[in-house]
Design an enzyme around this catalytic site. Sequence first.
Site, short mmCIF file in Angstrom:
data_model
loop_
_atom_site.label_atom_id
_atom_site.label_comp_id
_atom_site.label_asym_id
_atom_site.label_seq_id
_atom_site.Cartn_x
_atom_site.Cartn_y
_atom_site.Cartn_z
N ASN A 10 0.84 -1.20 0.00
CA ASN A 10 0.00 0.00 0.00
C ASN A 10 0.89 1.26 0.00
O ASN A 10 1.65 1.49 0.95
CB ASN A 10 -0.90 -0.05 1.24
CG ASN A 10 -1.83 1.13 1.33
OD1 ASN A 10 -1.41 2.28 1.22
ND2 ASN A 10 -3.10 0.85 1.56
N GLU A 41 -2.72 -13.98 1.56
CA GLU A 41 -4.17 -13.95 1.75
C GLU A 41 -4.49 -13.55 3.18
O GLU A 41 -3.96 -14.13 4.13
CB GLU A 41 -4.75 -15.33 1.47
CG GLU A 41 -5.54 -15.37 0.18
CD GLU A 41 -6.49 -16.54 0.16
OE1 GLU A 41 -7.68 -16.34 0.46
OE2 GLU A 41 -6.00 -17.65 -0.13
N ASP A 70 -1.66 -4.34 9.57
CA ASP A 70 -3.03 -4.58 9.13
C ASP A 70 -3.90 -3.56 9.85
O ASP A 70 -3.84 -3.42 11.07
CB ASP A 70 -3.51 -6.00 9.41
CG ASP A 70 -4.69 -6.32 8.51
OD1 ASP A 70 -4.51 -6.40 7.29
OD2 ASP A 70 -5.83 -6.46 9.03
#
Length: 203
Positions: A10, A41, A70
């Site tokens: 990102n 994943e 995350d």
Amino acid sequence: MKTVIIATKNKGKAKEFESLFSAKGYEVKTLLDVPDAPDVEETGTTFEENAILKAEAIAHQLGHFVIADDSGLIVDALEGRPGVYSARYAGEAKSDEANTEKVLRELEGVPREARTARFYCALALASPNQETITVSGTMEGLITEQPSGTNGFGYDPIFFVEEQGKTNAELTKEEKNQISHRANALRALDEKLDLFLKREEGM
Ligand SMILES: O=P(O)(O)OP(=O)(O)OP(=O)(O)OC[C@H]1O[C@@H](n2cnc3c(O)ncnc32)[C@H](O)[C@@H]1O
Ligand SMILES: [Mg+2]
């Protein structure tokens, strides 16, 4: 200069980690610098689980310690959504615009006082040599009725910070990096990071 690898693809996160870590005297590399990095994943049900999944997979692959992030937006009136699904809330395309539009649509008619939300960031520090460490940080805000501001990324244009009287996307990079969930998580990691790196050097 010391280098730290952040297991993220990102761009928005990468930029923030660059400024947060350069202040500590570290150079940052991300998976944007690793062309064949695998897509991990995110099958966990919590931010921590997903951060651990990403950090351990990449640390194993690179044979080097890495930090994974995350994170996501938790909206009270939406029972915590988008939560761990924040990146793909409006579909696999991972579009920031489509994601923010979806949240605004779902909150149509919800009054200001019920538009409370928070950003959550879990960081996992993993190495092939040591047990994984996790920390977290949050930041509180309100979901606006329309996007405002062009800084930052993701849900920043619809996340209003009352103390600043601005959305995250209207804050400068420096201002956001003082108060963000990511900055708070990194503060929690600080002490543990030094110890972890010392042990890494001894291995
Ligand atoms: O997994 P990586 O490669 O790190 O990149 P990602 O974009 O998929 O990252 P996540 O799985 O952690 O999803 C987090 C999403 O939450 C949102 N988000 C996280 N931190 C944010 C921030 O500081 N400002 C705005 N939105 C944020 C944004 O939409 C992200 O795409
Ligand atoms: Mg992701």
